[in-house]
Scaffold this motif. Structure first.
Motif, PDB file in Angstrom:
ATOM      1  N   TYR A  13       0.840  -1.198   0.000  1.00  0.00           N
ATOM      2  CA  TYR A  13       0.000   0.000   0.000  1.00  0.00           C
ATOM      3  C   TYR A  13       0.874   1.247   0.000  1.00  0.00           C
ATOM      4  N   THR A  14       0.424   2.267  -0.699  1.00  0.00           N
ATOM      5  CA  THR A  14       1.137   3.540  -0.711  1.00  0.00           C
ATOM      6  C   THR A  14       0.737   4.358   0.515  1.00  0.00           C
ATOM      7  N   ARG A  15       1.472   5.420   0.772  1.00  0.00           N
ATOM      8  CA  ARG A  15       1.121   6.329   1.862  1.00  0.00           C
ATOM      9  C   ARG A  15      -0.242   6.973   1.613  1.00  0.00           C
ATOM     10  N   SER A  16      -0.566   7.218   0.360  1.00  0.00           N
ATOM     11  CA  SER A  16      -1.875   7.791   0.016  1.00  0.00           C
ATOM     12  C   SER A  16      -2.998   6.821   0.342  1.00  0.00           C
ATOM     13  N   GLN A  17      -2.796   5.552   0.060  1.00  0.00           N
ATOM     14  CA  GLN A  17      -3.798   4.540   0.385  1.00  0.00           C
ATOM     15  C   GLN A  17      -3.936   4.390   1.899  1.00  0.00           C
ATOM     16  N   LEU A  18      -2.830   4.408   2.600  1.00  0.00           N
ATOM     17  CA  LEU A  18      -2.847   4.331   4.060  1.00  0.00           C
ATOM     18  C   LEU A  18      -3.616   5.517   4.646  1.00  0.00           C
ATOM     19  N   ALA A  19      -3.397   6.692   4.113  1.00  0.00           N
ATOM     20  CA  ALA A  19      -4.044   7.903   4.623  1.00  0.00           C
ATOM     21  C   ALA A  19      -5.567   7.818   4.564  1.00  0.00           C
ATOM     22  N   LEU A  20      -6.098   7.075   3.621  1.00  0.00           N
ATOM     23  CA  LEU A  20      -7.553   6.923   3.505  1.00  0.00           C
ATOM     24  C   LEU A  20      -8.147   6.090   4.635  1.00  0.00           C
ATOM     25  N   LYS A  21      -7.340   5.304   5.291  1.00  0.00           N
ATOM     26  CA  LYS A  21      -7.809   4.427   6.368  1.00  0.00           C
ATOM     27  C   LYS A  21      -7.569   5.088   7.721  1.00  0.00           C
ATOM     28  N   ASN A  22      -8.091   6.288   7.867  1.00  0.00           N
ATOM     29  CA  ASN A  22      -7.822   7.096   9.052  1.00  0.00           C
ATOM     30  C   ASN A  22      -8.944   7.080  10.083  1.00  0.00           C
ATOM     31  N   GLY A  23      -9.994   6.285   9.830  1.00  0.00           N
ATOM     32  CA  GLY A  23     -11.099   6.203  10.773  1.00  0.00           C
ATOM     33  C   GLY A  23     -12.088   7.343  10.664  1.00  0.00           C
ATOM     34  N   ALA A  56      -4.476   8.050  12.971  1.00  0.00           N
ATOM     35  CA  ALA A  56      -4.358   6.881  12.098  1.00  0.00           C
ATOM     36  C   ALA A  56      -4.155   7.322  10.657  1.00  0.00           C
ATOM     37  N   GLY A  57      -3.846   6.358   9.810  1.00  0.00           N
ATOM     38  CA  GLY A  57      -3.606   6.654   8.399  1.00  0.00           C
ATOM     39  C   GLY A  57      -2.203   7.165   8.138  1.00  0.00           C
ATOM     40  N   GLN A  58      -1.306   6.944   9.095  1.00  0.00           N
ATOM     41  CA  GLN A  58       0.066   7.447   8.981  1.00  0.00           C
ATOM     42  C   GLN A  58       1.084   6.378   9.381  1.00  0.00           C
ATOM     43  N   ASP A  59       2.322   6.660   9.033  1.00  0.00           N
ATOM     44  CA  ASP A  59       3.446   5.853   9.499  1.00  0.00           C
ATOM     45  C   ASP A  59       3.864   6.427  10.858  1.00  0.00           C
ATOM     46  N   LEU A  60       3.736   5.634  11.900  1.00  0.00           N
ATOM     47  CA  LEU A  60       4.044   6.092  13.252  1.00  0.00           C
ATOM     48  C   LEU A  60       5.405   5.616  13.760  1.00  0.00           C
ATOM     49  N   ALA A  84       4.550   0.865   0.972  1.00  0.00           N
ATOM     50  CA  ALA A  84       5.436   1.137  -0.168  1.00  0.00           C
ATOM     51  C   ALA A  84       6.389   2.273   0.223  1.00  0.00           C
ATOM     52  N   THR A  85       7.591   2.212  -0.269  1.00  0.00           N
ATOM     53  CA  THR A  85       8.572   3.235   0.094  1.00  0.00           C
ATOM     54  C   THR A  85       8.350   4.543  -0.641  1.00  0.00           C
ATOM     55  N   THR A  86       7.697   4.509  -1.783  1.00  0.00           N
ATOM     56  CA  THR A  86       7.370   5.735  -2.520  1.00  0.00           C
ATOM     57  C   THR A  86       5.980   5.615  -3.115  1.00  0.00           C
ATOM     58  N   ASN A  87       5.326   6.749  -3.315  1.00  0.00           N
ATOM     59  CA  ASN A  87       4.028   6.763  -3.977  1.00  0.00           C
ATOM     60  C   ASN A  87       4.234   6.772  -5.478  1.00  0.00           C
TER      61      ASN A  87
END
Length: 88
Positions: A13-23, A56-60, A84-87
């Protein structure tokens, strides 16, 4: 810890995809730590995507140093992917 939790064939998953899962916009609540993505949706401590001053939705990964617990806390949660290391 990552050696103990190494799981092959996880989706990426990209950081953008992760950001969407923020609750906030979706019921899923994901966070990343050391390259893995964890589903913390069932944790009452991550209600509405916030855990104390963390969202949430971030790299912590870098924020763990300020936490009152160790990385062992991640053993409670399911690893659902890799960050993923880059978007694209």
């Amino acid at each position: 810890m990552s050696d103990l939790r190494a799981i092959p064939d996880l989706p990426l998953y990209t950081r953008s995809q992760l950001a969407l899962k923020n609750g906030q916009d979706h019921p899923a609540i994901w966070i990343a730590y050391r390259g893995y993505i964890y589903d913390v949706s069932k944790s009452r401590l991550w209600f509405r995507g916030m855990h104390y001053e963390h969202w949430a939705g971030q790299d912590l990964t870098d924020e763990l140093a300020d936490a009152p617990h160790t990385e062992e806390v991640f053993l409670r949660f399911e690893i659902i992917g890799k960050l993923a290391t880059t978007n694209p």
